[in-house]
Every structure is written in C-alpha cells, then in structure tokens.
Design a protein around this motif. Structure first.
Motif, short mmCIF file in Angstrom:
data_model
loop_
_atom_site.label_atom_id
_atom_site.label_comp_id
_atom_site.label_asym_id
_atom_site.label_seq_id
_atom_site.Cartn_x
_atom_site.Cartn_y
_atom_site.Cartn_z
N ASP A 108 5.05 11.43 -2.66
CA ASP A 108 3.93 10.63 -3.16
C ASP A 108 3.91 9.19 -2.64
N ILE A 109 5.07 8.60 -2.37
CA ILE A 109 5.09 7.24 -1.84
C ILE A 109 5.20 7.25 -0.32
N LEU A 112 2.43 8.12 2.49
CA LEU A 112 1.28 7.23 2.61
C LEU A 112 1.56 6.01 3.47
N ASN A 113 2.84 5.72 3.72
CA ASN A 113 3.14 4.52 4.50
C ASN A 113 4.11 4.77 5.64
N TRP A 135 -1.80 -2.06 2.24
CA TRP A 135 -1.84 -0.63 1.90
C TRP A 135 -0.43 -0.15 1.54
N THR A 136 0.53 -0.48 2.38
CA THR A 136 1.91 -0.05 2.15
C THR A 136 2.43 -0.60 0.82
N HIS A 138 0.76 -1.61 -1.77
CA HIS A 138 0.04 -1.04 -2.92
C HIS A 138 0.66 0.29 -3.35
N TRP A 139 0.91 1.18 -2.41
CA TRP A 139 1.38 2.51 -2.78
C TRP A 139 2.85 2.50 -3.19
N GLU A 142 2.60 1.28 -6.81
CA GLU A 142 2.11 2.38 -7.66
C GLU A 142 3.24 3.36 -7.95
N GLY A 143 3.96 3.77 -6.92
CA GLY A 143 5.02 4.75 -7.11
C GLY A 143 6.20 4.20 -7.89
N GLN A 176 13.60 3.89 0.10
CA GLN A 176 12.29 3.37 -0.26
C GLN A 176 12.38 1.93 -0.74
#
Length: 220
Positions: A108-109, A112-113, A135-136, A138-139, A142-143, A176
């Motif tokens: 999920d994380i 996206l990046n 963008w990176t 943000h996600w 979120e995660g 991460q």
C-alpha cells in the motif's frame, strides 16, 4: 541446504533492503549481485535480467539453481527453510498481524512511490520534481498514520512491531522509514515507528543491511 545464496539487489531498493535484513537476521551467508536500476536506462530491463525476473524488478533470491521473486514471498520462503530465528510468530493470530503490517508497507505504501512510478511521472507526464516528492511524502504519511495506529496500545506491540524479537514486519518497516527520511517526512507524529526503528538499527542485522553499507552504494 548448503547451496549458495545470491541476492540480486540494488543498494537503495526498499524491497531488496527488506530481504537483506531477513537474511542477516537468519545469519545466512549470501552474495550480492548488484543490479543498477538507473545505469543505461536500468539493468533490470535487460534481456538477461528478465530471465531471472520477468517483472524486471529487484530483488531476486537465487538458492542453488532456483530463482525466488517478490520480497515478502522470499522472506516467508527463507523462514520456512531456515526456521530459526523465526521471522513469523508462533500463533496464527500473530502471523496474521505481521502479514498485515508487512503488506501495509509492501502493498500500500511502497508501490506508490517506487522508482518505476516516479520515472513514469517524470518521463511520460513530465511531473516536476517538487510535485513528485510531495506525492511520495503524502502516501508515506497516509500509510504511516495507519501503521502507527496499529502499533499504539496494541497488546502484541513490544520493542518491535510484534513482541520482543524482530519479524517480517520490522524487515518491511525499516526500509520505508529510510525512504521517509530521504524525502523529508516529519516523523514526529509517529513515535512508535521511530522507537521501533531505533531498536532495530541497534541490531547488527539491520545495521549491516543499510543502503549505504552495500557494495554497490556510491562512495561519494
């Protein structure tokens, strides 16, 4: 199980970083086969490498003559072949939680990046660097907000994501967090994640897996 282990890896790949941690936790000897994801358009796209992984992604773990792909599947394979020390808890409930935390990062994380998404944004849609970096961030935020909530006050959370020893969830989390720091994410909102990062990086298995310690890492 004395066959040679080869890990096709890139120094800054999060997915390869996960597997390096897992192999180190097991105390396994392995050889890094560098795959440069940027040189000459990316060595992962060559016909030779596509024979190792048709997806053109790292990592690939070669055990003897067999090729294993997808970082989480590799970690579970390694845990089954070399069960001690375990990367998965003894109970079904514990294993489900570790898989959920691991997949939150890996499914999920990270997708996206990762590099191929960023390259598509840059080369096809011509998205400027500041927007790509936002963008990176943000996600990741979120995660990590969800990951932190799954750690806080959970009875299974210990010094590590699940209990008192590192699991596959920690193997996924630490790379991460490295990415989060690389892109300037403010981690003050995630004290449990930061605490676990500190506990993990105090262990040689995690410290030796750091990107900057890899044989293909830039020297300058």
């Amino acid at each position: 199980m004395g066959e040679q282990l080869l890990l096709y890896s890139y120094w800054r790949s999060s997915a390869a970083y996960r597997v390096r941690i897992g192999l180190n936790l097991k105390g396994l000897s392995y050889e890094i086969v560098p795959v440069h994801l940027l040189r000459d358009g990316g060595e992962q796209h060559t016909e030779r490498y596509r024979q190792a992984n048709p997806q053109g992604l790292v990592p690939v773990l070669q055990h003897g003559q067999r090729m294993f792909r997808q970082s989480l599947a590799i970690l579970e394979y390694v845990d089954e072949i070399w069960p001690e020390p375990a990367l998965m808890p003894a109970t079904a409930r514990g294993r489900q939680r570790v898989r959920a935390l691991s997949q939150l990062v890996a499914c999920d994380i990270h997708p996206l990046n990762n590099l191929r998404v960023m390259r598509y944004f840059e080369n096809t849609w011509h998205v400027p660097q500041p927007e790509r970096d936002e963008w990176t961030r943000h996600w990741i935020v979120e995660g990590f907000s969800a990951f932190e909530a799954m750690l806080v006050d959970h009875p299974s959370t210990g010094p590590f994501c699940e209990g008192t020893t590192p699991t596959m969830a920690d193997c996924c989390l630490i790379p991460q967090v490295y990415n989060a720091r690389r892109f300037g994410v403010d981690l003050d909102a995630f004290p449990s994640i930061v605490r676990i990062e500190q506990a993990c990086l105090a262990l040689p298995a995690f410290d030796d897996a750091r990107p900057e310690r890899q044989p293909d890492a830039p020297t300058t």
